[in-house]
Design a protein around this motif. Structure first.
Motif, mmCIF file in Angstrom:
data_model
loop_
_atom_site.group_PDB
_atom_site.id
_atom_site.type_symbol
_atom_site.label_atom_id
_atom_site.label_comp_id
_atom_site.label_asym_id
_atom_site.label_seq_id
_atom_site.Cartn_x
_atom_site.Cartn_y
_atom_site.Cartn_z
ATOM 1 N N UNK A 48 0.632 -1.242 -0.003
ATOM 2 C CA UNK A 48 0.140 0.100 0.079
ATOM 3 C C UNK A 48 1.015 1.341 -0.078
ATOM 4 N N UNK A 49 0.711 2.095 -1.072
ATOM 5 C CA UNK A 49 1.655 3.423 -1.144
ATOM 6 C C UNK A 49 1.182 4.366 -0.124
ATOM 7 N N UNK A 50 -0.178 4.683 -0.185
ATOM 8 C CA UNK A 50 -0.566 5.837 0.710
ATOM 9 C C UNK A 50 -2.177 5.409 1.022
ATOM 10 N N UNK A 51 -2.244 6.181 2.275
ATOM 11 C CA UNK A 51 -3.609 6.145 2.927
ATOM 12 C C UNK A 51 -4.177 7.695 2.531
ATOM 13 N N UNK A 52 -5.378 7.895 1.727
ATOM 14 C CA UNK A 52 -5.695 9.110 1.514
ATOM 15 C C UNK A 52 -7.285 9.370 2.653
ATOM 16 N N UNK A 53 -6.902 10.398 3.414
ATOM 17 C CA UNK A 53 -7.974 10.470 4.382
ATOM 18 C C UNK A 53 -8.910 11.661 3.526
ATOM 19 N N UNK A 54 -9.989 11.531 2.990
ATOM 20 C CA UNK A 54 -10.910 12.552 2.399
ATOM 21 C C UNK A 54 -11.653 12.971 3.377
ATOM 22 N N UNK A 55 -11.544 14.435 3.515
ATOM 23 C CA UNK A 55 -12.429 15.139 4.550
ATOM 24 C C UNK A 55 -14.039 15.115 4.438
ATOM 25 N N UNK A 114 -3.893 8.309 10.203
ATOM 26 C CA UNK A 114 -2.619 8.190 10.481
ATOM 27 C C UNK A 114 -2.212 7.028 11.188
ATOM 28 N N UNK A 115 -3.080 6.404 12.002
ATOM 29 C CA UNK A 115 -2.829 4.961 12.695
ATOM 30 C C UNK A 115 -2.867 4.140 11.551
ATOM 31 N N UNK A 116 -3.962 4.081 10.599
ATOM 32 C CA UNK A 116 -4.044 3.227 9.667
ATOM 33 C C UNK A 116 -2.877 2.862 8.839
ATOM 34 N N UNK A 117 -2.438 4.256 8.390
ATOM 35 C CA UNK A 117 -1.438 4.333 7.607
ATOM 36 C C UNK A 117 -0.169 3.733 8.102
ATOM 37 N N UNK A 118 0.057 3.852 9.600
ATOM 38 C CA UNK A 118 1.312 3.656 10.050
ATOM 39 C C UNK A 118 1.129 2.107 10.139
ATOM 40 N N UNK A 119 -0.090 1.053 10.286
ATOM 41 C CA UNK A 119 -0.154 -0.003 10.440
ATOM 42 C C UNK A 119 0.208 -0.710 9.089
ATOM 43 N N UNK A 128 -3.264 14.415 15.818
ATOM 44 C CA UNK A 128 -2.417 14.150 14.599
ATOM 45 C C UNK A 128 -1.062 14.460 14.808
ATOM 46 N N UNK A 129 -0.308 15.835 15.161
ATOM 47 C CA UNK A 129 0.947 15.984 15.533
ATOM 48 C C UNK A 129 1.514 15.061 16.567
ATOM 49 N N UNK A 130 1.024 14.676 17.471
ATOM 50 C CA UNK A 130 1.435 13.634 18.481
ATOM 51 C C UNK A 130 1.643 12.449 17.977
ATOM 52 N N UNK A 131 0.726 11.848 16.986
ATOM 53 C CA UNK A 131 1.013 10.687 16.327
ATOM 54 C C UNK A 131 2.097 10.701 15.324
ATOM 55 N N UNK A 132 2.061 11.827 14.714
ATOM 56 C CA UNK A 132 3.125 11.735 13.604
ATOM 57 C C UNK A 132 4.356 11.594 14.172
ATOM 58 N N UNK A 133 4.631 12.315 15.400
ATOM 59 C CA UNK A 133 5.772 12.369 16.341
ATOM 60 C C UNK A 133 6.172 10.934 16.678
ATOM 61 N N UNK A 134 5.176 10.260 17.124
ATOM 62 C CA UNK A 134 5.180 8.842 17.720
ATOM 63 C C UNK A 134 5.704 8.084 16.670
#
Length: 218
Positions: A1-8, A123-128, A175-181
């Motif tokens: 999977x190349x990317x997760x696209x979150x569509x608002x 972000x969590x899904x993209x990480x996994x 989100x910023x906390x998760x990106x740092x994590x």
């Protein structure tokens, strides 16, 4: 999977459906925001004060509703209910649209809070999935304050640590906390211009003169 696209959810229906169609063949998984459905829960909560748990899970249910509605209009997409199905559907040549509620109830990775929205969930899904993350919204990216406010300045690149000091922005608080994590970056881009999203996916950002924000989490 190349990317997760979150569509608002703010892009539903027309922009969200159009973008989901254009993501065919890009090895992308889609996570949809809860949009006006989730906003109604916020509105009623301000009047009645539901429990944090009820707010959290009903807002996630709203993500599922919009995901199903978008999927109904996009022939190149299929609904996925697990990470395994996300990969299987992508391997079949379709675009997976992730129904997240059952998955999140099993994983239960977040506290029940309005600080956690579809941005953090994506972000969590993209990480996994070990995938890149694009946050597609109805504004160009991150601003110093609300874009319509006098003196508001657009920010093309910002580190997640600095973003933690913002009281409000076009992304959720967590989100910023998760990106740092996770030690990862993401892009925030305006989905009303699908060519901008596709340019970022194709790594052709120099082909277009447009605003987007890169959030540095590494």
């Amino acid at each position: 999977m190349k990317q997760v696209v979150k569509i608002g959810g703010s892009l539903f229906p027309d922009y969200a459906i159009d973008l989901a169609e254009q993501l065919e063949g890009t090895d992308s998984a889609i996570v949809l925001g809860g949009g006006e459905f989730a906003n109604l829960i916020r509105k009623y909560n301000s009047q009645i004060n539901f429990s944090e748990e009820t707010n959290h899970w009903t807002a996630i249910d709203c993500m599922d509703i919009i995901a199903k509605l978008v999927n109904d209009k996009v022939e190149s997409a299929k609904l996925a209910y697990t990470l395994e199905e996300v990969n299987e559907i992508s391997d079949e040549g379709y675009t997976p649209i992730f129904i997240v509620s059952d998955f999140l109830r099993k994983e239960d990775p977040f506290e029940c809070s309005w600080d956690v929205t579809s941005d953090s969930i994506a972000a969590y899904v993209a990480h996994l999935l070990n995938a890149n993350l694009l946050i597609v919204t109805n504004v160009n990216g991150i601003y110093t304050q609300e874009p319509k406010e006098p003196g508001s300045t657009f920010i093309s690149k910002i580190d997640a640590t600095t973003l933690l000091t913002f009281q409000e922005s076009s992304i959720d608080v967590m989100l910023p906390t998760l990106l740092l994590r996770y030690g990862t970056d993401c892009y925030v881009v305006n989905g009303k211009f699908p060519e901008r999203v596709m340019s970022l996916i194709d790594d052709n950002i120099n082909d277009y003169n447009f605003d987007y924000t890169q959030i540095i989490g590494e």
